[in-house]
Write a protein that holds these residues in place. Structure first.
Motif, PDB file in Angstrom:
ATOM      1  N   TYR A  16      23.841  34.057  57.245  1.00  0.00           N
ATOM      2  CA  TYR A  16      23.209  33.302  56.290  1.00  0.00           C
ATOM      3  C   TYR A  16      23.147  33.522  55.011  1.00  0.00           C
ATOM      4  CZ  TYR A  16      18.975  30.292  55.634  1.00  0.00           C
ATOM      5  OH  TYR A  16      18.129  29.380  55.180  1.00  0.00           O
ATOM      6  N   TRP A  18      25.806  35.159  53.920  1.00  0.00           N
ATOM      7  CA  TRP A  18      27.268  35.065  53.451  1.00  0.00           C
ATOM      8  C   TRP A  18      27.492  33.521  53.210  1.00  0.00           C
ATOM      9  CZ3 TRP A  18      31.941  38.038  54.463  1.00  0.00           C
ATOM     10  CH2 TRP A  18      32.835  37.629  54.050  1.00  0.00           C
ATOM     11  N   LEU A  19      26.805  32.580  53.778  1.00  0.00           N
ATOM     12  CA  LEU A  19      26.846  31.288  53.554  1.00  0.00           C
ATOM     13  C   LEU A  19      26.304  30.962  52.232  1.00  0.00           C
ATOM     14  CD1 LEU A  19      26.730  29.369  56.924  1.00  0.00           C
ATOM     15  CD2 LEU A  19      28.423  29.324  55.285  1.00  0.00           C
ATOM     16  N   VAL A  20      25.038  31.528  51.925  1.00  0.00           N
ATOM     17  CA  VAL A  20      24.384  31.503  50.568  1.00  0.00           C
ATOM     18  C   VAL A  20      25.218  31.717  49.498  1.00  0.00           C
ATOM     19  CG1 VAL A  20      22.369  32.211  49.187  1.00  0.00           C
ATOM     20  CG2 VAL A  20      22.064  31.648  51.542  1.00  0.00           C
ATOM     21  N   ALA A  21      25.744  33.240  49.664  1.00  0.00           N
ATOM     22  CA  ALA A  21      26.618  33.931  48.570  1.00  0.00           C
ATOM     23  C   ALA A  21      27.928  32.948  48.116  1.00  0.00           C
ATOM     24  CB  ALA A  21      26.705  35.018  48.887  1.00  0.00           C
ATOM     25  N   LEU A  22      28.647  32.500  49.589  1.00  0.00           N
ATOM     26  CA  LEU A  22      29.958  31.947  49.261  1.00  0.00           C
ATOM     27  C   LEU A  22      29.849  30.180  49.417  1.00  0.00           C
ATOM     28  CD1 LEU A  22      31.510  34.871  50.621  1.00  0.00           C
ATOM     29  CD2 LEU A  22      32.743  33.753  48.909  1.00  0.00           C
ATOM     30  N   PHE A  23      28.903  29.627  49.768  1.00  0.00           N
ATOM     31  CA  PHE A  23      29.028  28.060  49.909  1.00  0.00           C
ATOM     32  C   PHE A  23      27.906  27.600  49.150  1.00  0.00           C
ATOM     33  CE2 PHE A  23      27.715  24.170  51.972  1.00  0.00           C
ATOM     34  CZ  PHE A  23      29.268  23.561  52.149  1.00  0.00           C
ATOM     35  N   LEU A  24      26.525  27.992  48.958  1.00  0.00           N
ATOM     36  CA  LEU A  24      25.544  27.326  48.435  1.00  0.00           C
ATOM     37  C   LEU A  24      25.667  27.636  46.792  1.00  0.00           C
ATOM     38  CD1 LEU A  24      22.870  25.455  48.707  1.00  0.00           C
ATOM     39  CD2 LEU A  24      21.659  27.440  48.808  1.00  0.00           C
ATOM     40  N   PRO A  26      28.255  28.841  45.080  1.00  0.00           N
ATOM     41  CA  PRO A  26      29.371  28.254  44.535  1.00  0.00           C
ATOM     42  C   PRO A  26      29.017  26.719  44.056  1.00  0.00           C
ATOM     43  CG  PRO A  26      29.966  29.522  46.141  1.00  0.00           C
ATOM     44  CD  PRO A  26      28.771  29.522  46.122  1.00  0.00           C
ATOM     45  N   PHE A  27      28.366  25.784  44.839  1.00  0.00           N
ATOM     46  CA  PHE A  27      27.973  24.426  44.482  1.00  0.00           C
ATOM     47  C   PHE A  27      26.937  24.417  43.224  1.00  0.00           C
ATOM     48  CE2 PHE A  27      29.342  23.322  48.441  1.00  0.00           C
ATOM     49  CZ  PHE A  27      30.434  22.398  48.078  1.00  0.00           C
TER      50      PHE A  27
ATOM     51  N   PHE B  99      20.197  26.324  56.922  1.00  0.00           N
ATOM     52  CA  PHE B  99      21.374  26.963  57.386  1.00  0.00           C
ATOM     53  C   PHE B  99      22.243  26.358  58.316  1.00  0.00           C
ATOM     54  CE2 PHE B  99      22.622  29.941  60.842  1.00  0.00           C
ATOM     55  CZ  PHE B  99      23.299  30.908  60.158  1.00  0.00           C
ATOM     56  N   MET B 102      24.673  24.316  55.903  1.00  0.00           N
ATOM     57  CA  MET B 102      25.623  24.928  55.321  1.00  0.00           C
ATOM     58  C   MET B 102      26.593  25.149  56.678  1.00  0.00           C
ATOM     59  SD  MET B 102      23.795  27.652  53.023  1.00  0.00           S
ATOM     60  CE  MET B 102      22.989  28.800  54.102  1.00  0.00           C
ATOM     61  N   SER B 117      34.773  25.191  43.811  1.00  0.00           N
ATOM     62  CA  SER B 117      33.593  25.751  43.914  1.00  0.00           C
ATOM     63  C   SER B 117      33.709  27.262  44.170  1.00  0.00           C
ATOM     64  CB  SER B 117      32.421  25.082  44.546  1.00  0.00           C
ATOM     65  OG  SER B 117      32.906  25.386  46.160  1.00  0.00           O
ATOM     66  N   LEU B 118      34.509  27.745  45.007  1.00  0.00           N
ATOM     67  CA  LEU B 118      34.917  29.078  45.433  1.00  0.00           C
ATOM     68  C   LEU B 118      35.507  29.685  44.152  1.00  0.00           C
ATOM     69  CD1 LEU B 118      35.606  29.087  49.004  1.00  0.00           C
ATOM     70  CD2 LEU B 118      33.881  30.350  47.872  1.00  0.00           C
ATOM     71  N   LEU B 121      33.154  30.387  41.368  1.00  0.00           N
ATOM     72  CA  LEU B 121      32.205  31.594  41.874  1.00  0.00           C
ATOM     73  C   LEU B 121      33.035  32.773  41.363  1.00  0.00           C
ATOM     74  CD1 LEU B 121      29.870  33.037  43.407  1.00  0.00           C
ATOM     75  CD2 LEU B 121      31.458  32.962  45.150  1.00  0.00           C
ATOM     76  N   THR B 140      34.956  31.813  54.932  1.00  0.00           N
ATOM     77  CA  THR B 140      33.793  31.070  54.552  1.00  0.00           C
ATOM     78  C   THR B 140      34.034  29.814  55.333  1.00  0.00           C
ATOM     79  OG1 THR B 140      33.450  32.174  52.667  1.00  0.00           O
ATOM     80  CG2 THR B 140      32.287  30.045  52.872  1.00  0.00           C
ATOM     81  N   MET B 143      34.684  30.216  59.564  1.00  0.00           N
ATOM     82  CA  MET B 143      33.414  30.753  60.396  1.00  0.00           C
ATOM     83  C   MET B 143      32.670  29.418  60.793  1.00  0.00           C
ATOM     84  SD  MET B 143      30.564  32.200  57.583  1.00  0.00           S
ATOM     85  CE  MET B 143      29.204  31.970  58.812  1.00  0.00           C
TER      86      MET B 143
END
Lengths: 301, 272
Positions: A16, A18-24, A26-27, B99, B102, B117-118, B121, B140, B143
């Motif tokens: 969770y 991980w996805l928040v930091a590297l998916f959410l 970034p958006f 979740f 995502m 986006s990455l 970041l 990312t 997975m």
């Protein structure tokens, strides 16, 4: 019991976070930068958040945000709207072609004897394991003016001078249909394979001609697979970058390519962020539409 | 209906598979072409393979790519498996919609958006871009694919086995390693391989998230292809295709053997 709860919490928290930091996150950053202005600096945009300066800096930065980039992207003097339009068009036409090509293959696979079905399935998945770039690249050698297709047509006496296919939209269509075909076949196959064949036998016994039986029974039952396949192909195709760049011509306008150019050639991070946010919004519409269709399907049952 | 496949069905399968495989086959054949001209056949030669193994830039890129793919696949498999367990076993929990959103979104997200986006970041938190930023980006997006593959296995699996172990006093952690993992192992292994090949294959996200000093094989191939087709690239592609084919065949033999052994064990259990 406390131990168990902690274990559960960890299992969820790791992916969770991980996805928040590297998916959410970034958006959110993309969205924020799309509201900023270009600057000759590192990073090339203002305002930037200075976390160390605390809440006041945050407020200042917030007041400087503007929708100028969206106005710029959506104004008629630029090619962006045309690029969105032509991406949607190319992706749409490709998806229809994929359905026309993929359906008969998936249908035949689902009707094949049970013993050879796993092998057929494997053969559909195998190209997917082979590099996408390589598969697109292979078409350059086939479609180029002195390429194998022209040589073949020439040898057969069908043409007198080479056809110009490479560097046209036709080549982009061929490339998309070729690379995305497994994505169309697999959901169609799984929908068609589940179908009860006795329904068709009953229809035949009652005097329904095969073609009508297909339209009245097989097609409606395969619709979930059709939607899933179309969505799996359409969305990535809209943002496609490699295929139009390698196979398309200089006048092939697709938004993924425009975003890349805006970012790497014009070095305008704010405009490419705005392009990305608008592209996402365009893509959310088919997803919402698909979910509505699915919800209606569920209600019917 | 039971007569088997009609001529129409056979034709669509044959044409469909020809369409899928002919381009790859032609590429492999022309990698053994003696001529520099990609489209003119001038006899069999392994010249381009010799040339390839003297091209240090390509070899360096290949080494970077393999390392990125190996780390990516290993970490993504752990994260993806955890995500799959959370989604199939936890029922409703706070933030579930976010979740699962995502987890599924990167499957269809255009690569240019994920890449951009990455990158933004990494710039915002000022990490030096290179090997590790590519790896983080690859973990990312892969997975999510691992999670989908493992979920499909977890859904079909008999939960009473896990519950029995827990009832008999086996701690949850041990239950996972003794009961759950061996059963879902084929899916975990194919998830690993999927992540590995996706990482090996990725051009767009790697191009966005790389920095000086880290060039992957697809990036190198791409820049050479744009300058014009060279037979060396055909040779490199053929080697990649060969590796993937061997891995996939090996994996399918492995799962087949496991399947046979499982059936044998079931028969023995039934007979005993």
């Amino acid at each position: 019991m406390a131990d168990k709860a902690r274990g559960r919490w960890l299992v969820l928290a790791i992916p969770y976070l991980w996805l928040v930091a590297l998916f959410l996150v970034p958006f959110l950053i993309v969205f924020k930068i799309s509201l900023s202005q270009d600057a000759i600096a590192q990073p090339p945009y203002v305002p930037t958040f200075d976390l160390a300066a605390g809440w006041d800096a945050f407020k200042d930065a917030f007041s400087e945000l503007s929708f100028d980039n969206y106005g710029y992207v959506l104004s008629w003097d630029n090619d962006f709207i045309e690029a969105y339009g032509s991406s949607l068009w190319i992706a749409g036409v490709s998806t229809v072609m994929l359905l026309l090509v993929g359906y008969p293959i998936a249908y035949a696979m689902a009707r094949a004897p049970k013993s050879i079905r796993p092998t057929l399935l494997m053969l559909v998945i195998l190209p997917f394991w082979t590099s996408f770039l390589i598969r697109v690249y292979a078409w350059i050698g086939i479609l180029s003016p002195e390429g194998l297709l022209n040589q073949l047509l020439f040898a057969l006496g069908l043409i007198d001078e080479p056809l110009q296919i490479l560097a046209t939209d036709t080549a982009v269509y061929i490339g998309i249909v070729y690379s995305y075909l497994p994505f169309m076949i697999l959901p169609l196959y799984s929908a068609l394979e589940k179908m009860d064949e006795t329904l068709l036998e009953a229809a035949a016994d009652l005097g329904c001609p095969p073609f009508a039986a297909f339209w009245k029974i097989t097609w409606p039952l395969s619709l979930p697979g059709v939607f899933a396949g179309c969505l799996l192909c359409f969305i990535p195709a809209v943002g496609e970058f490699v295929i139009p760049d390698l196979l398309g011509g200089s006048d092939t306008l697709m938004i993924g390519k425009v975003l890349w150019t805006e970012f790497s050639v014009n070095r305008s991070w704010t405009v490419s962020s705005a392009v990305a946010v608008l592209l996402l919004m365009v893509l959310v519409i088919p997803i919402v539409f698909y979910q509505n269709v699915q919800a209606r399907e569920m209600e019917k049952r | 209906m039971r007569k088997g496949l009609s001529w129409f069905n056979v034709t669509s399968i044959v044409l469909g598979f020809a369409f899928l495989y002919l381009p790859i086959l032609l590429l492999v054949i022309y990698s053994f072409n003696a001529s520099r001209m990609v489209t003119v056949w001038a006899g069999f030669s392994t010249h381009w393979y010799v040339q390839l193994f003297q091209n240090e830039q390509l070899l360096d890129a290949a080494w970077v790519t393999l390392r990125v793919a190996f780390i990516t696949a290993s970490v993504a498999t752990v994260l993806g498996t955890l995500a799959a367990i959370a989604l199939t076993r936890y029922g409703r929990f706070y933030g579930r919609t976010l979740f699962s959103g995502m987890v599924y979104a990167p499957l269809v997200m255009p690569e240019v958006i994920t890449g951009l986006s990455l990158l933004l970041l990494f710039v915002a938190v000022s990490i030096d871009r290179g090997f590790w930023t590519i790896t983080l980006a690859h973990i990312t997006f892969t997975m999510c694919f691992v999670s989908v593959v493992v979920q499909s296995r977890l859904v079909t699996f008999d939960r009473s086995l896990e519950e029995a172990a827990l009832d008999l006093g086996c701690p949850p952690f041990k239950t996972f390693f003794v009961i759950t993992l061996p059963i879902i192992l084929p899916a975990v292994v194919s998830g690993w391989m999927l992540a590995f090949t996706l990482s090996l294959d990725d051009l767009v996200i790697a191009s966005f998230t790389t920095g000086p000093g880290a060039t992957t094989l697809p990036m190198r191939i791409y820049s050479q292809v744009r300058l014009g087709v060279t037979p060396e690239i055909n040779a490199a592609c053929t080697i990649l295709i060969a590796i993937v084919t061997v891995v996939v065949i090996f994996a399918s033999i492995l799962t087949k053997r496991q399947e046979i052994e499982r059936q044998k064990a079931e028969r023995l259990a039934a007979a005993g």
